[in-house]
Design an enzyme around this catalytic site. Structure first.
Site, PDB file in Angstrom:
ATOM      1  N   HIS A  67       0.844  -1.201   0.000  1.00 19.66           N
ATOM      2  CA  HIS A  67       0.000   0.000   0.000  1.00 19.66           C
ATOM      3  C   HIS A  67       0.873   1.243   0.000  1.00 19.66           C
ATOM      4  O   HIS A  67       1.967   1.240   0.563  1.00 19.66           O
ATOM      5  CB  HIS A  67      -0.947   0.026   1.209  1.00 19.66           C
ATOM      6  N   HIS A 111       0.908   5.160   1.164  1.00 12.38           N
ATOM      7  CA  HIS A 111       0.253   6.197   1.981  1.00 12.38           C
ATOM      8  C   HIS A 111       0.301   7.524   1.217  1.00 12.38           C
ATOM      9  O   HIS A 111       1.357   7.919   0.710  1.00 12.38           O
ATOM     10  CB  HIS A 111       1.018   6.416   3.290  1.00 12.38           C
TER      11      HIS A 111
HETATM   12  P1  5GP Z   1       1.888   0.334   7.376  1.00 11.88           P
HETATM   13  O1  5GP Z   1       2.294   0.561   8.800  1.00 11.88           O
HETATM   14  O2  5GP Z   1       1.792  -1.139   7.049  1.00 11.88           O
HETATM   15  O3  5GP Z   1       2.693   1.098   6.364  1.00 11.88           O
HETATM   16  O4  5GP Z   1       0.427   0.956   7.265  1.00 11.88           O
HETATM   17  C1  5GP Z   1      -0.714   0.281   7.592  1.00 11.88           C
HETATM   18  C2  5GP Z   1      -1.804   1.317   7.703  1.00 11.88           C
HETATM   19  O5  5GP Z   1      -3.040   0.659   7.578  1.00 11.88           O
HETATM   20  C3  5GP Z   1      -1.821   2.053   9.040  1.00 11.88           C
HETATM   21  O6  5GP Z   1      -1.712   3.447   8.806  1.00 11.88           O
HETATM   22  C4  5GP Z   1      -3.156   1.654   9.653  1.00 11.88           C
HETATM   23  O7  5GP Z   1      -3.764   2.714  10.350  1.00 11.88           O
HETATM   24  C5  5GP Z   1      -3.972   1.238   8.450  1.00 11.88           C
HETATM   25  N1  5GP Z   1      -4.952   0.196   8.711  1.00 11.88           N
HETATM   26  C6  5GP Z   1      -4.752  -0.964   9.393  1.00 11.88           C
HETATM   27  N2  5GP Z   1      -5.881  -1.703   9.427  1.00 11.88           N
HETATM   28  C7  5GP Z   1      -6.811  -0.999   8.730  1.00 11.88           C
HETATM   29  C8  5GP Z   1      -8.195  -1.240   8.420  1.00 11.88           C
HETATM   30  O8  5GP Z   1      -8.785  -2.249   8.802  1.00 11.88           O
HETATM   31  N3  5GP Z   1      -8.832  -0.291   7.682  1.00 11.88           N
HETATM   32  C9  5GP Z   1      -8.211   0.847   7.253  1.00 11.88           C
HETATM   33  N4  5GP Z   1      -8.932   1.724   6.540  1.00 11.88           N
HETATM   34  N5  5GP Z   1      -6.912   1.115   7.534  1.00 11.88           N
HETATM   35  C10 5GP Z   1      -6.230   0.204   8.265  1.00 11.88           C
END
Ligand code: 5GP
Ligand code: ZN
Length: 133
Positions: free
Chosen positions: A100, A102
């Site tokens: 993903h 951001h």
């Molecule tokens: P990472 O830390 O892997 O780069 O980012 C994961 C992101 O996914 C975090 O910012 C977290 O808030 C978001 N996230 C985790 N679970 C969910 C979910 O169930 N729904 C949504 N909309 N965002 C999520």
């Protein structure tokens, strides 16, 4: 779709979520714990754990979507800047192991991603350049 992957389910509409944009390959959703107002995530509909697994053409498309969304959010929110970032691996802060990007509007609230600026080490640079050859 990977059965135990929450982002597979969100990207493919199995679970309801706030969707900002959708096309054949991607869904852009609002982050459930946003760093700032308008923080969204660009998710491929197919499961790839990280950038290394993603096909190059899909990475190119994902960043085109991120750019388009960033331009729109800039107008919609009136933010002063936008951070576009992507984590790979636990050590890099990745917590959901489905690729993903951001897209985070910035309003001058200070660092959302903070590191302590170091001193450049020429030996490190030389070591990396030498190993690359
Ligand atoms: P990472 O830390 O892997 O780069 O980012 C994961 C992101 O996914 C975090 O910012 C977290 O808030 C978001 N996230 C985790 N679970 C969910 C979910 O169930 N729904 C949504 N909309 N965002 C999520
Ligand atoms: Zn997945």
């Amino acid at each position: 779709m990977k059965d135990d992957c929450i982002f597979c389910k969100l990207a493919n509409g199995v679970f309801d979520t706030n969707t900002y944009y959708e096309d054949e390959n991607f869904r852009v959703i609002f982050d459930v714990n946003p760093a700032t107002k308008g923080h969204v995530l660009v998710l491929p509909k197919e499961h790839y754990a990280n950038v290394y697994e993603m096909p190059d053409e899909l990475i190119a498309k994902a960043y085109q979507v991120a750019k388009q969304v960033a331009e729109e959010l800039k107008d919609i929110t009136g933010c002063e800047g936008i951070s576009i970032l992507q984590n790979n691996g636990e050590a890099a802060g990745q917590t959901v192991f489905h690729f993903h990007i951001h897209v985070i509007p910035r309003y001058g609230e200070g660092e959302v991603l903070q590191w302590k600026p170091g001193e450049i080490n020429q030996a490190d640079v030389d070591e990396i350049i030498k190993a690359k050859q």
